[in-house]
Design a protein around this motif. Structure first.
Motif, PDB file in Angstrom:
ATOM      1  N   ASP A  24       0.843  -1.202   0.000  1.00  0.00           N
ATOM      2  CA  ASP A  24       0.000   0.000   0.000  1.00  0.00           C
ATOM      3  C   ASP A  24       0.876   1.249   0.000  1.00  0.00           C
ATOM      4  O   ASP A  24       0.582   2.223  -0.697  1.00  0.00           O
ATOM      5  CB  ASP A  24      -0.903   0.018   1.238  1.00  0.00           C
ATOM      6  N   LEU A  25       1.926   1.209   0.792  1.00  0.00           N
ATOM      7  CA  LEU A  25       2.831   2.352   0.900  1.00  0.00           C
ATOM      8  C   LEU A  25       3.445   2.702  -0.445  1.00  0.00           C
ATOM      9  O   LEU A  25       3.423   3.872  -0.871  1.00  0.00           O
ATOM     10  CB  LEU A  25       3.934   2.039   1.914  1.00  0.00           C
ATOM     11  N   SER A  26       4.009   1.718  -1.141  1.00  0.00           N
ATOM     12  CA  SER A  26       4.654   2.008  -2.433  1.00  0.00           C
ATOM     13  C   SER A  26       3.630   2.480  -3.459  1.00  0.00           C
ATOM     14  O   SER A  26       3.916   3.358  -4.277  1.00  0.00           O
ATOM     15  CB  SER A  26       5.399   0.776  -2.945  1.00  0.00           C
ATOM     16  N   THR A  27       2.424   1.931  -3.408  1.00  0.00           N
ATOM     17  CA  THR A  27       1.371   2.359  -4.326  1.00  0.00           C
ATOM     18  C   THR A  27       1.012   3.826  -4.100  1.00  0.00           C
ATOM     19  O   THR A  27       0.854   4.601  -5.055  1.00  0.00           O
ATOM     20  CB  THR A  27       0.115   1.482  -4.155  1.00  0.00           C
ATOM     21  N   LYS A  28       0.895   4.224  -2.843  1.00  0.00           N
ATOM     22  CA  LYS A  28       0.524   5.605  -2.528  1.00  0.00           C
ATOM     23  C   LYS A  28       1.652   6.589  -2.862  1.00  0.00           C
ATOM     24  O   LYS A  28       1.380   7.725  -3.270  1.00  0.00           O
ATOM     25  CB  LYS A  28       0.117   5.707  -1.061  1.00  0.00           C
ATOM     26  N   ILE A  29       2.894   6.139  -2.714  1.00  0.00           N
ATOM     27  CA  ILE A  29       4.004   7.014  -3.087  1.00  0.00           C
ATOM     28  C   ILE A  29       4.022   7.233  -4.594  1.00  0.00           C
ATOM     29  O   ILE A  29       4.213   8.362  -5.072  1.00  0.00           O
ATOM     30  CB  ILE A  29       5.341   6.423  -2.593  1.00  0.00           C
ATOM     31  N   LYS A  30       3.797   6.169  -5.358  1.00  0.00           N
ATOM     32  CA  LYS A  30       3.755   6.319  -6.822  1.00  0.00           C
ATOM     33  C   LYS A  30       2.602   7.231  -7.240  1.00  0.00           C
ATOM     34  O   LYS A  30       2.739   8.021  -8.177  1.00  0.00           O
ATOM     35  CB  LYS A  30       3.645   4.949  -7.487  1.00  0.00           C
ATOM     36  N   ALA A  31       1.502   7.140  -6.526  1.00  0.00           N
ATOM     37  CA  ALA A  31       0.367   8.023  -6.823  1.00  0.00           C
ATOM     38  C   ALA A  31       0.722   9.471  -6.497  1.00  0.00           C
ATOM     39  O   ALA A  31       0.326  10.399  -7.217  1.00  0.00           O
ATOM     40  CB  ALA A  31      -0.857   7.584  -6.029  1.00  0.00           C
TER      41      ALA A  31
ATOM     42  N   PHE B 202       3.682  10.769  -6.726  1.00  0.00           N
ATOM     43  CA  PHE B 202       4.532  11.231  -7.825  1.00  0.00           C
ATOM     44  C   PHE B 202       3.685  11.808  -8.957  1.00  0.00           C
ATOM     45  O   PHE B 202       4.046  12.792  -9.579  1.00  0.00           O
ATOM     46  CB  PHE B 202       5.368  10.082  -8.390  1.00  0.00           C
ATOM     47  N   ALA B 203       2.553  11.157  -9.194  1.00  0.00           N
ATOM     48  CA  ALA B 203       1.720  11.531 -10.332  1.00  0.00           C
ATOM     49  C   ALA B 203       0.973  12.837 -10.113  1.00  0.00           C
ATOM     50  O   ALA B 203       0.686  13.562 -11.061  1.00  0.00           O
ATOM     51  CB  ALA B 203       0.730  10.417 -10.642  1.00  0.00           C
ATOM     52  N   GLY B 204       0.627  13.148  -8.872  1.00  0.00           N
ATOM     53  CA  GLY B 204      -0.151  14.366  -8.725  1.00  0.00           C
ATOM     54  C   GLY B 204      -0.306  14.903  -7.325  1.00  0.00           C
ATOM     55  O   GLY B 204      -0.805  16.006  -7.131  1.00  0.00           O
TER      56      GLY B 204
ATOM     57  N   GLU C  59      14.542   5.738 -10.867  1.00  0.00           N
ATOM     58  CA  GLU C  59      14.188   5.861 -12.286  1.00  0.00           C
ATOM     59  C   GLU C  59      13.414   7.153 -12.531  1.00  0.00           C
ATOM     60  O   GLU C  59      13.497   7.740 -13.612  1.00  0.00           O
ATOM     61  CB  GLU C  59      13.357   4.658 -12.738  1.00  0.00           C
ATOM     62  N   ALA C  60      12.675   7.570 -11.508  1.00  0.00           N
ATOM     63  CA  ALA C  60      11.920   8.824 -11.597  1.00  0.00           C
ATOM     64  C   ALA C  60      12.731  10.013 -11.077  1.00  0.00           C
ATOM     65  O   ALA C  60      12.198  11.123 -10.976  1.00  0.00           O
ATOM     66  CB  ALA C  60      10.624   8.702 -10.808  1.00  0.00           C
ATOM     67  N   ASP C  61      14.020   9.775 -10.763  1.00  0.00           N
ATOM     68  CA  ASP C  61      14.903  10.829 -10.245  1.00  0.00           C
ATOM     69  C   ASP C  61      14.264  11.519  -9.046  1.00  0.00           C
ATOM     70  O   ASP C  61      14.247  12.743  -8.928  1.00  0.00           O
ATOM     71  CB  ASP C  61      15.216  11.857 -11.341  1.00  0.00           C
TER      72      ASP C  61
ATOM     73  N   PHE D 112      12.775  12.462  -0.296  1.00  0.00           N
ATOM     74  CA  PHE D 112      12.350  12.785  -1.659  1.00  0.00           C
ATOM     75  C   PHE D 112      12.752  14.197  -2.071  1.00  0.00           C
ATOM     76  O   PHE D 112      12.658  15.149  -1.284  1.00  0.00           O
ATOM     77  CB  PHE D 112      10.832  12.622  -1.792  1.00  0.00           C
ATOM     78  N   LYS D 113      13.168  14.315  -3.322  1.00  0.00           N
ATOM     79  CA  LYS D 113      13.618  15.594  -3.864  1.00  0.00           C
ATOM     80  C   LYS D 113      12.534  16.656  -3.830  1.00  0.00           C
ATOM     81  O   LYS D 113      12.809  17.845  -3.646  1.00  0.00           O
ATOM     82  CB  LYS D 113      14.092  15.415  -5.317  1.00  0.00           C
ATOM     83  N   ARG D 114      11.297  16.263  -4.041  1.00  0.00           N
ATOM     84  CA  ARG D 114      10.216  17.243  -4.158  1.00  0.00           C
ATOM     85  C   ARG D 114       9.771  17.790  -2.805  1.00  0.00           C
ATOM     86  O   ARG D 114       8.916  18.682  -2.747  1.00  0.00           O
ATOM     87  CB  ARG D 114       9.027  16.626  -4.891  1.00  0.00           C
TER      88      ARG D 114
END
Length: 419
Positions: free
Chosen positions: A79-86, A88-90, A109-111, A302-304
């Protein structure tokens, strides 16, 4: 008996910890803070979640009310990795998060990650095997945090019955398992037919998943390891556990051995109706233990994230990997302290006397191996290689056919031909 975090306070051995619920203390700390660095994690409850929150409470006290870390559970690790990828998207990414090595590869890969050098976080004193696993292109991108490692569990009563000693080598292990199984007329090595069990045999036999930069699942060493497990079932000394955990299957027959994660010690102890022993894993020779699979996550930044949040995150990482913090966290959770200096902490040395598995795990951590840090490894681990191991052990395919099929499926996935 395991020390609780509150017991550590009474004994004066650990960090000073809050008597209120830690999550309530953290809420109050963060309501007043000007900078809040969120830490997304995959602890859903129990000792790990409580121990993390107590560490956060103590760290936040050092910030003089100006800043705080706020841990937020995102469910389980998937769940954690899924939410982090989400995110990233927005969405807004957190400052910090737990991440497996394969998660880190995906985030890179997403820098998306900040190297530890840019944060001023020095991992000197951290287990170098753990540091190597979070090093990509000669840059360290994470701090090892909650780590467990495989150890040997054994039944002292059964070994005593047959005058057998704790095996130190693979040959001794197999011979002793055969001896006791013949006497008991039932298999006595309990194992789950999965990638974790396979990895112990594979690594100890000298296997390596990556060869010249390529993922190889059907190497000669992989075939040797899988054939050994399959033959153990056929010869009647190994019992595959396909439902539930090993400790919940103790009633299925005589148990002598398992090669399982150190994080499961308390569950083994609770379920065992016999004298439970623990030892380092049998090796190829008696000169050193076998290689145990390391599991568990790291903390990444995370960079952002906002620059002020990154500064708080960096300070928290330095705090978390200190020998004292790792001693407290390890004793509270039975995770292996990542700081080498924690082993000499009085809290740890005292705990080892009560919980020998903790000391065994610390020793075993010197002989550790990691799975490949590939972005696709989670899918390969469970759906491709894991399935191949299960099919071979259960007699649904030959070891060679199963591994060849897994190799083809992994190559298709890595090349983008399948998803």
């Amino acid at each position: 008996m395991r020390y609780t975090l509150m017991t550590l306070v009474v004994l004066g051995l650990g960090l000073g910890l809050a008597q209120q619920r830690p999550e309530d203390v953290i809420k109050g700390q963060c309501e007043k803070a000007g900078v809040v660095a969120e830490l997304w994690h995959g602890f859903t409850g129990g000792a790990p979640k409580t121990a993390l929150e107590n560490l956060v409470v103590e760290f936040n006290k050092t910030q003089s009310g100006q800043a705080c870390v706020r841990p937020i559970s995102q469910g389980n690790y998937r769940d954690l990795s899924t939410k982090i990828k989400a995110a990233f998207a927005g969405g807004k990414v957190p400052a910090l998060a737990q991440a497996f090595e394969n998660n880190m590869a995906l985030y890179l890969e997403a820098d998306a990650l900040v190297p530890m050098s840019a944060l001023g976080v020095d991992l000197k004193g951290v287990n170098p095997l753990f540091v190597n696993a979070v090093t990509f292109n000669k840059q360290v991108y994470g701090v090892p945090f909650n780590k467990s490692i495989q150890i040997l569990y054994y039944n002292r009563d059964l070994l005593k019955k047959y005058g057998a000693k704790v095996p130190a080598t693979l040959d001794e292990f197999i011979a002793t398992a055969k001896q006791i199984s013949q006497g008991e007329k039932a298999p006595v090595y309990f194992f789950q037919p999965d990638t974790s069990t396979f990895s112990y045999w594979f690594f100890t036999l000298g296997g390596n998943y990556l060869q010249n930069g390529k993922l190889v699942l059907n190497s000669p060493k992989a075939l040797e390891a899988l054939e050994l497990l399959v033959q153990g079932v056929k010869d009647g000394w190994a019992r595959p556990i396909t439902s539930g955990f090993i400790n919940t299957n103790f009633g299925a027959g005589p148990f002598a051995f398992s090669t399982d994660t150190s994080a499961g010690y308390s569950f083994y102890l609770q379920a065992a109706k016999f004298d439970l022993g623990v030892a380092t894993l049998p090796g190829r020779t008696n000169k050193q233990p076998g290689f145990g699979l390391v599991q568990g996550t790291n903390l990444v930044v995370f960079k952002r994230a906002d620059e002020k949040e990154k500064k708080v995150a960096a300070d928290f990482l330095k705090f978390v990997i200190s020998p004292k913090a790792q001693a407290v966290f390890g004793v509270a959770t039975n995770y292996v302290p990542v700081s080498l200096g924690s082993g000499a902490d009085p809290l740890v040395t005292r705990y080892i006397k009560e919980s020998p598995a903790f000391g065994v795990a610390i020793t075993q951590a010197r002989y550790a191996k990691f799975e490949p840090a590939l972005a696709e490894w989670e899918q390969i681990r469970f759906d491709i290689l894991g399935q191949a191991i299960k099919e071979a052990v259960l007699g649904q395919a030959t070891p060679k056919a199963a591994l060849d099929k897994a190799q083809k499926a992994a190559e298709d996935l890595l090349s983008g031909r399948t998803r």
